[in-house]
Enzyme design. Sequence first.
Site, PDB file in Angstrom:
ATOM      1  CE  LYS A   1      -1.989  -1.138   3.947  1.00 26.48           C
ATOM      2  NZ  LYS A   1      -1.314  -2.409   4.286  1.00 26.48           N
TER       3      LYS A   1
ATOM      4  NE  ARG B   1       5.743   0.144  10.235  1.00 23.55           N
ATOM      5  CZ  ARG B   1       4.652  -0.093   9.510  1.00 23.55           C
ATOM      6  NH1 ARG B   1       4.549   0.413   8.286  1.00 23.55           N
ATOM      7  NH2 ARG B   1       3.668  -0.808   9.989  1.00 23.55           N
TER       8      ARG B   1
ATOM      9  NE  ARG C   1       1.906  -4.575  11.145  1.00 24.08           N
ATOM     10  CZ  ARG C   1       3.108  -4.382  10.598  1.00 24.08           C
ATOM     11  NH1 ARG C   1       4.213  -4.714  11.240  1.00 24.08           N
ATOM     12  NH2 ARG C   1       3.204  -3.862   9.396  1.00 24.08           N
TER      13      ARG C   1
ATOM     14  NE  ARG D   1       7.681  -1.980   6.303  1.00 24.88           N
ATOM     15  CZ  ARG D   1       6.377  -2.054   6.470  1.00 24.88           C
ATOM     16  NH1 ARG D   1       5.565  -1.667   5.514  1.00 24.88           N
ATOM     17  NH2 ARG D   1       5.882  -2.541   7.571  1.00 24.88           N
TER      18      ARG D   1
HETATM   19  P1  AP5 Z   1       4.839  -1.583   1.901  1.00 26.08           P
HETATM   20  O1  AP5 Z   1       4.458  -0.824   0.683  1.00 26.08           O
HETATM   21  O2  AP5 Z   1       5.573  -0.842   2.977  1.00 26.08           O
HETATM   22  O3  AP5 Z   1       3.550  -2.327   2.511  1.00 26.08           O
HETATM   23  P2  AP5 Z   1       2.251  -1.779   3.238  1.00 26.08           P
HETATM   24  O4  AP5 Z   1       1.076  -2.415   2.596  1.00 26.08           O
HETATM   25  O5  AP5 Z   1       2.281  -0.288   3.307  1.00 26.08           O
HETATM   26  O6  AP5 Z   1       2.468  -2.454   4.658  1.00 26.08           O
HETATM   27  P3  AP5 Z   1       2.378  -1.864   6.118  1.00 26.08           P
HETATM   28  O7  AP5 Z   1       3.174  -2.794   6.992  1.00 26.08           O
HETATM   29  O8  AP5 Z   1       2.736  -0.411   6.154  1.00 26.08           O
HETATM   30  O9  AP5 Z   1       0.866  -2.042   6.420  1.00 26.08           O
HETATM   31  P4  AP5 Z   1       0.190  -2.044   7.756  1.00 26.08           P
HETATM   32  O10 AP5 Z   1      -1.197  -1.935   7.315  1.00 26.08           O
HETATM   33  O11 AP5 Z   1       0.499  -3.165   8.652  1.00 26.08           O
HETATM   34  O12 AP5 Z   1       0.855  -0.777   8.526  1.00 26.08           O
HETATM   35  P5  AP5 Z   1       0.333   0.682   8.850  1.00 26.08           P
HETATM   36  O13 AP5 Z   1       1.485   1.581   8.873  1.00 26.08           O
HETATM   37  O14 AP5 Z   1      -0.833   1.012   8.000  1.00 26.08           O
HETATM   38  O15 AP5 Z   1       5.685  -2.858   1.446  1.00 26.08           O
HETATM   39  C1  AP5 Z   1       6.314  -3.726   2.385  1.00 26.08           C
HETATM   40  C2  AP5 Z   1       7.715  -4.113   1.906  1.00 26.08           C
HETATM   41  O16 AP5 Z   1       7.583  -4.939   0.761  1.00 26.08           O
HETATM   42  C3  AP5 Z   1       8.569  -2.910   1.481  1.00 26.08           C
HETATM   43  O17 AP5 Z   1       9.884  -3.120   1.903  1.00 26.08           O
HETATM   44  C4  AP5 Z   1       8.487  -2.905  -0.033  1.00 26.08           C
HETATM   45  O18 AP5 Z   1       9.699  -2.434  -0.603  1.00 26.08           O
HETATM   46  C5  AP5 Z   1       8.239  -4.375  -0.366  1.00 26.08           C
HETATM   47  N1  AP5 Z   1       7.322  -4.526  -1.505  1.00 26.08           N
HETATM   48  C6  AP5 Z   1       6.226  -3.782  -1.800  1.00 26.08           C
HETATM   49  N2  AP5 Z   1       5.636  -4.211  -2.942  1.00 26.08           N
HETATM   50  C7  AP5 Z   1       6.367  -5.272  -3.359  1.00 26.08           C
HETATM   51  C8  AP5 Z   1       6.284  -6.158  -4.490  1.00 26.08           C
HETATM   52  N3  AP5 Z   1       5.299  -6.046  -5.407  1.00 26.08           N
HETATM   53  N4  AP5 Z   1       7.228  -7.128  -4.610  1.00 26.08           N
HETATM   54  C9  AP5 Z   1       8.229  -7.254  -3.676  1.00 26.08           C
HETATM   55  N5  AP5 Z   1       8.376  -6.439  -2.609  1.00 26.08           N
HETATM   56  C10 AP5 Z   1       7.458  -5.471  -2.446  1.00 26.08           C
HETATM   57  O19 AP5 Z   1      -0.208   0.488  10.340  1.00 26.08           O
HETATM   58  C11 AP5 Z   1       0.691   0.235  11.413  1.00 26.08           C
HETATM   59  C12 AP5 Z   1      -0.096   0.170  12.722  1.00 26.08           C
HETATM   60  O20 AP5 Z   1      -0.735   1.454  12.985  1.00 26.08           O
HETATM   61  C13 AP5 Z   1      -1.248  -0.841  12.761  1.00 26.08           C
HETATM   62  O21 AP5 Z   1      -0.796  -2.132  13.114  1.00 26.08           O
HETATM   63  C14 AP5 Z   1      -2.164  -0.209  13.816  1.00 26.08           C
HETATM   64  O22 AP5 Z   1      -1.673  -0.443  15.123  1.00 26.08           O
HETATM   65  C15 AP5 Z   1      -2.037   1.280  13.528  1.00 26.08           C
HETATM   66  N6  AP5 Z   1      -3.025   1.755  12.547  1.00 26.08           N
HETATM   67  C16 AP5 Z   1      -2.743   2.295  11.309  1.00 26.08           C
HETATM   68  N7  AP5 Z   1      -3.887   2.624  10.660  1.00 26.08           N
HETATM   69  C17 AP5 Z   1      -4.899   2.292  11.506  1.00 26.08           C
HETATM   70  C18 AP5 Z   1      -6.312   2.371  11.398  1.00 26.08           C
HETATM   71  N8  AP5 Z   1      -6.908   2.857  10.282  1.00 26.08           N
HETATM   72  N9  AP5 Z   1      -7.065   1.933  12.442  1.00 26.08           N
HETATM   73  C19 AP5 Z   1      -6.490   1.457  13.572  1.00 26.08           C
HETATM   74  N10 AP5 Z   1      -5.146   1.334  13.732  1.00 26.08           N
HETATM   75  C20 AP5 Z   1      -4.366   1.760  12.709  1.00 26.08           C
HETATM   76 MG    MG Z   2       2.429   1.120   4.874  1.00 25.39          MG
END
Ligand code: AP5
Ligand code: MG
Length: 216
Positions: free
Chosen positions: A13, A161, A172, A127
Amino acid sequence: MNIILLGPPGAGKGTQAQRLVERHGMKQLSTGDMLRAAVKAGTPVGLKAKAVMEAGELVSDEIVSALIGDELDAMPASQGAIFDGYPRTAPQAASLEQILESRGRKLDCVIELGVDEDALVERITGRYTCASCGKGYHDTFEKPVVEGTCDKCGSHEFKRRPDDNEQTVRTRMAEYRAKTAPILPIYEERGIVARVDGMADMDNVTAAIEAVLKPR
Ligand code: AP5
Ligand code: MG
């Protein structure tokens, strides 16, 4: 245009949102990034969120919806929004409707990044990001051109992170399956969901997203 990028942790994402920002001048609204900034700054929201995030659980709906509303208020009405990691629960999906409507915006599309869960742990534990500009990298899949130097800003500082360890990633993913995946039918009924293969090479994922957005 206002779009949601939906998918489990590590689906890509953030990676794809950054590319949409560069190509289309849209704004990435990542509740995860907003919460991490609040934790770093030690704000009241950050103090509440820190332990919840480190456990891989979800922060309260009220907190994240308020963050999204504030960010939208700070944007020009003409700028498109990419919702990255929001909404994540049914109440958040309902709040988003109200938030958009009250600001004269509408949701155009939900892009679901379909991924194989087994690959996600490797993606997430490899990552890291530039500590200065936030550009994302991966130990195997996306290294800087010159090792130890950010391609975008030249910084030599990188960070990982605290929630990117295998145990937290499993929590997660369970949260995603239990609370986030069930909101998809809300959007399917409206005919605005496009599925993209998130297991493809990063550039191919970008091309598939562009193809979805093109006719709009
Ligand atoms: P990346 O693009 O970073 O993945 P992502 O989908 O953004 O993953 P996240 O870990 O950020 O998602 P998340 O939903 O757990 O975390 P968030 O910050 O939202 O890609 C990952 C890696 O893979 C990278 O190194 C990239 O280079 C590689 N990659 C990407 N595409 C690829 C491909 N096609 N092929 C190979 N490699 C690839 O949330 C964190 C925390 O915040 C949550 O756990 C929660 O506690 C809180 N939180 C956030 N939003 C909310 C909400 N709306 N409600 C409640 N709590 C929330
Ligand atoms: Mg993300």
